[in-house]
Scaffold this active site. Structure first.
Site, PDB file in Angstrom:
ATOM      1  CE  LYS A  71     -12.827  29.667  24.159  1.00 12.43           C
ATOM      2  NZ  LYS A  71     -11.891  29.311  23.090  1.00 12.43           N
ATOM      3  N   GLY A  94      -5.104  32.037  17.041  1.00  8.63           N
ATOM      4  CA  GLY A  94      -4.264  31.278  15.974  1.00  8.63           C
ATOM      5  C   GLY A  94      -2.875  32.319  15.750  1.00  8.63           C
ATOM      6  CB  ALA A 109      -7.329  34.087  21.601  1.00  7.24           C
ATOM      7  N   GLY A 110      -3.964  33.516  21.151  1.00  5.04           N
ATOM      8  CA  GLY A 110      -2.666  34.569  20.919  1.00  5.04           C
ATOM      9  C   GLY A 110      -1.426  33.967  21.743  1.00  5.04           C
ATOM     10  CB  ALA A 157      -6.068  25.940  20.731  1.00  2.84           C
TER      11      ALA A 157
END
Lengths: 262, 71
Positions: free
Chosen positions: A103, A164, A190-191, A212
């Site tokens: 990634k 995040g 993300a997000g 995450a």
């Protein structure tokens, strides 16, 4: 679109065949002891890890836990701000983990953590030439995504909103346009803040979602892992089912004829 | 003048008596790393199988990395 769509129909990215449409990041988990329960609840297709300097490697650490769970490990190049750093980090990851995919993250600065398009494309080309299956973390720009696909990337990973931030998919139009613009799998990265964000990504046509912080920083990471696993299945099914068009006026679902009129 | 040090993960350390990559790594707090570790010297990865025959020269920069939790 018609026809049967199974939520567990699997997908291919580069040399990997994956089942689940959920990938998990491990950064931010309060303690490693939660990881086995989280993996059992979320059943991710793969789990991302980062590479950092070490002076000693103990047994019973992260890689042992992931190995016991049998989940594929996807190394990232988080923290890199130049193509040169990212290429070296990817090569170190390949050597340390015996993997062929990466990634690819190359961010422009530490404040926004937004991808640096110029460095990203440069690193992607170099790593593809070096035999990597490259999954670049990118913006929601459809033209850049196409450039990355042309460079040989096996997927693209656009952000829904900043890393995040938990703001979900801020520009659904851009994600839908990007999905329509490339032939490789699109993994929303993300997000994601909660389950509905992940479901929306799949409804917009994304192949999968990487989460995450949404999981690792949730009050109950294991429960959120289970929620996201259900959400990507729901979103995948809904995408196949074909949503109704949005209308500006009401349209009755009950028959309009034969109503009782006293 | 001959530089008697190398840079290990950003810190200057003395060159070991028999300066190869493997002797330097064997001096790490946990001993020689077994698995899950990769090493680069001056920006180039040195495969594990080559650690014992990679001589170190003063001034070189060695990076030793492993997988940690990350997004």
């Amino acid at each position: 679109m018609t026809g049967h769509v199974s939520p567990v129909d699997g997908w291919d990215v580069g040399r990997q065949h994956l089942g689940s449409r959920l990938l998990l990041g491990t950064g931010g988990l309060p303690h490693l002891g939660l990881l086995p329960d989280l993996l059992a609840a979320a059943r991710p297709a793969a789990v991302t890890v980062s590479l950092r300097r070490t002076s000693s490697v103990r047994e019973g650490g992260l890689l042992d836990t992931l190995g016991r769970a049998g989940v594929p490990v996807l190394p990232n190049t988080a923290g890199c701000t130049t193509a040169r750093e990212a290429v070296l980090t990817a090569r170190l990851a390949r050597e340390a983990l015996d993997t062929t995919w990466v990634k690819l993250e190359v961010v422009g600065d530490e404040t926004t953590l937004l991808p640096d398009a110029v460095e990203l494309l440069s690193a992607a080309r170099e790593l593809v030439a070096d035999g990597f299956d490259v999954l670049p973390y990118t913006t929601d720009d459809a033209v850049l995504a196409r450039r990355l696909e042309d460079a040989g990337c096996v997927a693209v990973m656009p952000l829904g909103s900043p890393i995040g931030s938990g703001q979900g998919v801020l520009n659904p139009y851009a994600i839908e346009t990007l999905v329509a613009s490339v032939g490789v799998p699109v993994v929303l990265d993300a997000g994601v803040g909660t389950a509905s964000d992940a479901a929306l990504a799949l409804e917009l046509g994304c192949t999968a979602v990487l989460a995450a912080s949404a999981v690792t920083r949730a009050a109950d990471p294991v429960a959120m892992g289970a929620a996201l696993a259900a959400a990507v299945e729901a979103g995948r099914l809904a995408r196949g089912a074909g949503r109704i068009p949005r209308a500006t006026t009401a349209r009755a679902s009950s028959p309009v004829t034969g109503r009782v009129v006293p | 003048m001959h530089d008697p040090t190398v840079t290990l993960n950003g810190e200057r350390v003395p060159l070991p008596a028999h300066p190869t990559l493997v002797t330097l790594l064997a001096g790490l707090p946990g001993g020689l790393p077994t698995a899950g570790v990769a090493v680069a010297v001056d920006g180039a990865v040195v495969p594990r199988g080559d650690w014992d025959r990679r001589p170190l020269r003063g001034g070189e920069a060695i990076e030793v990395v492993t997988a940690v939790q990350g997004g």
